[in-house]
Design a protein around this motif. Structure first.
Motif, PDB file in Angstrom:
ATOM      1  N   THR A 246       3.321   5.083   2.909  1.00 34.10           N
ATOM      2  CA  THR A 246       3.875   4.975   1.497  1.00 34.10           C
ATOM      3  C   THR A 246       5.071   4.262   1.196  1.00 34.10           C
ATOM      4  O   THR A 246       5.323   3.346   0.637  1.00 34.10           O
ATOM      5  CB  THR A 246       3.683   6.179   0.504  1.00 34.10           C
ATOM      6  N   LEU A 249       5.116   0.770   2.876  1.00 29.18           N
ATOM      7  CA  LEU A 249       4.358  -0.301   1.852  1.00 29.18           C
ATOM      8  C   LEU A 249       5.044  -0.430   0.405  1.00 29.18           C
ATOM      9  O   LEU A 249       5.192  -1.588  -0.062  1.00 29.18           O
ATOM     10  CB  LEU A 249       2.885   0.706   1.429  1.00 29.18           C
ATOM     11  N   TRP A 250       5.546   0.677  -0.065  1.00 32.99           N
ATOM     12  CA  TRP A 250       6.315   0.506  -1.437  1.00 32.99           C
ATOM     13  C   TRP A 250       7.632  -0.329  -1.378  1.00 32.99           C
ATOM     14  O   TRP A 250       8.161  -1.250  -1.868  1.00 32.99           O
ATOM     15  CB  TRP A 250       6.795   1.703  -1.908  1.00 32.99           C
ATOM     16  N   LEU A 426      -0.410  -2.884   6.089  1.00 31.38           N
ATOM     17  CA  LEU A 426      -1.277  -2.816   4.728  1.00 31.38           C
ATOM     18  C   LEU A 426      -0.761  -3.804   3.673  1.00 31.38           C
ATOM     19  O   LEU A 426      -1.404  -4.590   3.037  1.00 31.38           O
ATOM     20  CB  LEU A 426      -1.330  -1.465   4.142  1.00 31.38           C
ATOM     21  N   CYS A 427       0.606  -3.640   3.343  1.00 33.52           N
ATOM     22  CA  CYS A 427       1.256  -4.729   2.472  1.00 33.52           C
ATOM     23  C   CYS A 427       1.079  -5.959   2.871  1.00 33.52           C
ATOM     24  O   CYS A 427       0.790  -6.815   1.993  1.00 33.52           O
ATOM     25  CB  CYS A 427       2.817  -4.130   2.475  1.00 33.52           C
ATOM     26  N   ILE A 430      -2.560  -7.000   2.084  1.00 34.69           N
ATOM     27  CA  ILE A 430      -2.955  -7.110   0.839  1.00 34.69           C
ATOM     28  C   ILE A 430      -2.302  -8.315   0.116  1.00 34.69           C
ATOM     29  O   ILE A 430      -3.162  -8.936  -0.604  1.00 34.69           O
ATOM     30  CB  ILE A 430      -2.350  -5.956   0.028  1.00 34.69           C
ATOM     31  N   LEU A 452       0.186  -4.741  -7.028  1.00 30.32           N
ATOM     32  CA  LEU A 452      -0.537  -3.372  -6.487  1.00 30.32           C
ATOM     33  C   LEU A 452       0.158  -2.714  -5.228  1.00 30.32           C
ATOM     34  O   LEU A 452       0.217  -1.552  -5.151  1.00 30.32           O
ATOM     35  CB  LEU A 452      -1.887  -3.994  -6.013  1.00 30.32           C
ATOM     36  N   THR A 453       0.678  -3.680  -4.419  1.00 33.54           N
ATOM     37  CA  THR A 453       1.744  -3.210  -3.208  1.00 33.54           C
ATOM     38  C   THR A 453       2.956  -2.355  -3.799  1.00 33.54           C
ATOM     39  O   THR A 453       3.410  -1.457  -2.974  1.00 33.54           O
ATOM     40  CB  THR A 453       1.902  -4.176  -2.285  1.00 33.54           C
ATOM     41  N   ILE A 456       0.073   0.900  -7.802  1.00 33.54           N
ATOM     42  CA  ILE A 456      -1.253   1.871  -7.407  1.00 33.54           C
ATOM     43  C   ILE A 456      -1.427   2.206  -6.002  1.00 33.54           C
ATOM     44  O   ILE A 456      -1.817   3.344  -5.989  1.00 33.54           O
ATOM     45  CB  ILE A 456      -2.465   0.883  -8.050  1.00 33.54           C
ATOM     46  N   VAL A 457      -1.394   1.213  -5.209  1.00 32.83           N
ATOM     47  CA  VAL A 457      -1.784   1.709  -3.833  1.00 32.83           C
ATOM     48  C   VAL A 457      -0.952   2.625  -3.157  1.00 32.83           C
ATOM     49  O   VAL A 457      -1.187   3.650  -2.651  1.00 32.83           O
ATOM     50  CB  VAL A 457      -1.668   0.534  -2.997  1.00 32.83           C
ATOM     51  N   ALA A 460      -1.430   5.950  -4.760  1.00 31.78           N
ATOM     52  CA  ALA A 460      -2.828   6.595  -4.169  1.00 31.78           C
ATOM     53  C   ALA A 460      -2.400   7.393  -2.472  1.00 31.78           C
ATOM     54  O   ALA A 460      -2.929   8.533  -2.266  1.00 31.78           O
ATOM     55  CB  ALA A 460      -3.757   5.541  -3.929  1.00 31.78           C
ATOM     56  N   THR A 461      -1.605   6.666  -1.822  1.00 27.82           N
ATOM     57  CA  THR A 461      -1.472   6.965  -0.584  1.00 27.82           C
ATOM     58  C   THR A 461      -0.278   8.409  -0.466  1.00 27.82           C
ATOM     59  O   THR A 461      -0.564   9.293   0.292  1.00 27.82           O
ATOM     60  CB  THR A 461      -0.616   6.041   0.387  1.00 27.82           C
TER      61      THR A 461
END
Length: 507
Positions: A246, A249-250, A426-427, A430, A452-453, A456-457, A460-461
């Protein structure tokens, strides 16, 4: 040493914590800038960058357990884990520098270079950080003392994070003078030198107080067997994996969020409210001269509004994170227990992360407000993660009468690095799927993917980690009983050893 002599001086806590400052120079760069560096500066595609991040994780699956096994079986006059911090200091700094130096090659060979240097950096990260993390678990068996060590450690780590996230882009601009590749290489070179010095200080100032039971026999097979039955370890493995997925990704998502979604004019106007714009019509103050020297003021032409605005965003978040670690982590853990504090704070962090999706492109203040709220709730979880891993190592000793601190922590370090790789990949995937193209105006679909990255994504993680914590069985009451049992057991072992030595002396 008496069994209850488990107090750690402030000097030792600070010395230990400087090691995490060094680690955070690498960690925060990877967390926030790695993907953006590869795509926008180094010059490779987001999908290729994602593949590189995942490739290193495959190798880590073999490297990390081996490092844990080796460090548990290391026996020197300095202890088991401290020597590794010293031995790896120089190569850590070297590979850090090389990983962010851009060679004059074609894109194909750049991908190969990036793959090799990033993999080497992650390997030396394991050789350093697994023993370093395990050292936390053997500095003291006192529950509160262990939490306090974690708090000091992560306060200094957050200071390092503030420096990295706040000063990196401005330093790149200043040192590169328009050449971002040169600026990145020079900025990382400075961080690398500081990291080496801090690791040496950590080695010189720390002490190991907990050792495996004297009757414990070395067995790699038994280490794996004990770990396979350690339920709390599996819970913390999932928690760590998804938290760092997370964060990576964030962090990558927010880099693109500020660079391509938030309006430069809105960022510039926001900075003007805090007097973070270069003065042209009046004599600048001393503090403005210092800030301008580090590139922390936006230029009137708004050309660096992104780098200054994003740096300010990160610094504000880190500032409130430090306040949260200092004021909330230890008292909340003492009052409600580590597990319960972790669950509630991480849940609220997930909520505030998800809300970033609804921020309009011109509402920079909204982004800063959510970042402050998110940082305050996330802060208490930071020292608790590693303190709880020390508890997991204690659980293994309590349950199976064997201690393998390095092996226990190696799995968690692997989860941490796997999370960094998965999150970055993942980032990248996406934004690529939605049509991201570096260094240009993005399409509506690409902007949606970027949003989204950043919201929301990762929300969720984060929630996956919250669910995993529900199954973590070491509650506050359980931990108190476990530590009492271990203290009694160690006292009896010391008494038995003393009697045996006396008998030998008499005979």
């Amino acid at each position: 040493m008496k069994i209850d002599d488990q107090k750690v001086s402030l000097k030792e806590k600070i010395g230990y914590s400087l090691g995490d400052c060094s680690v955070n120079f690498v960690f925060q760069i990877m967390l926030v800038f790695q993907l953006g560096f590869y795509t926008d500066v180094f010059g490779i595609k987001a999908t290729a960058a994602g593949a590189i991040l995942l490739l290193a994780r495959v190798i880590d699956a073999f490297v990390d357990p081996v490092v844990g096994i080796m460090s548990d079986r290391t026996n020197t006059k300095w202890g088991k884990y401290r020597p590794w911090v010293l031995w790896t200091a120089l190569p850590f700094g070297l590979f850090f520098f090389l990983a962010f130096t851009t060679p004059d090659l074609t894109e194909r060979y750049k991908v190969i270079y990036a793959g090799i240097t990033y993999t080497l950096l992650m390997a030396i990260y394991s050789l350093n950080n697994t023993p370093y993390s395990a050292l936390h678990g053997v500095m003291s068996s006192d529950i509160d003392e262990r939490t306090n060590i974690g708090s000091v450690r992560f306060v200094l780590a957050m200071v390092a994070s503030l420096i990295v996230q706040g000063f990196t882009l401005p330093l790149v601009d200043k040192l590169g003078q328009g050449d971002d590749q040169k600026g990145w290489s020079m900025a990382i070179g400075i961080f690398s030198i500081i990291a080496i010095v801090f690791f040496v200080i950590t080695f010189l100032t720390t002490k190991e107080r907990i050792t495996p039971p004297p009757t414990q026999k070395t067995s790699i097979k038994q280490d794996f067997k004990d770990l396979s039955k350690n339920g709390p370890w599996f819970s913390m493995f999932i928690v760590t994996l998804f938290i760092f997925t997370t964060l990576s990704l964030w962090g990558g998502g927010m880099y693109y969020f500020f660079s391509y979604y938030m309006q430069p004019q809105a960022i510039f106007s926001f900075l003007e409210q805090f007097n973070l714009v270069q003065q042209t019509n009046s004599q600048p103050s001393l503090i403005h001269k210092v800030m301008d020297a580090f590139g922390l003021l936006a230029l009137p032409d708004q050309s660096n509004a992104f780098s200054v605005g994003f740096s300010f965003f990160n610094m504000i978040g880190q500032f409130f994170t430090i306040i949260g670690v200092l004021t909330l982590s230890a008292p909340l853990a003492k009052r409600f227990g580590k597990r319960n504090t972790f669950i509630v704070c991480l849940f609220m962090t997930s909520v505030f992360t998800g809300l970033f999706f609804f921020i309009p492109e011109d509402k920079v203040g909204w982004a800063f407000t959510l970042n402050i709220l998110k940082s305050i709730f996330y802060a208490p979880t930071i020292p608790l993660l590693w303190a709880m891993m020390g508890d997991v190592a204690d659980y293994s000793e309590w349950k199976y009468k064997r201690r393998a601190t390095g092996f226990v922590f190696s799995g968690i370090v692997f989860a941490l690095k796997a999370g960094l790789g998965f999150g970055g990949a993942l980032c990248g995937w996406i934004v690529s799927v939605y049509g991201y193209i570096p260094n240009t105006v993005q399409s509506t679909d690409a902007i949606f993917g970027i949003r989204l990255t950043a919201s929301i994504v990762p929300a969720a993680t984060f929630m996956v980690s919250v669910i995993s914590l529900v199954f973590y069985v070491i509650t506050k009451d359980f931990n108190i009983k476990m530590q009492g049992d271990l203290s009694n057991r160690r006292a009896k072992q010391q008494e038995s050893e003393f009697i045996e030595v006396e008998n030998v002396a008499l005979n």
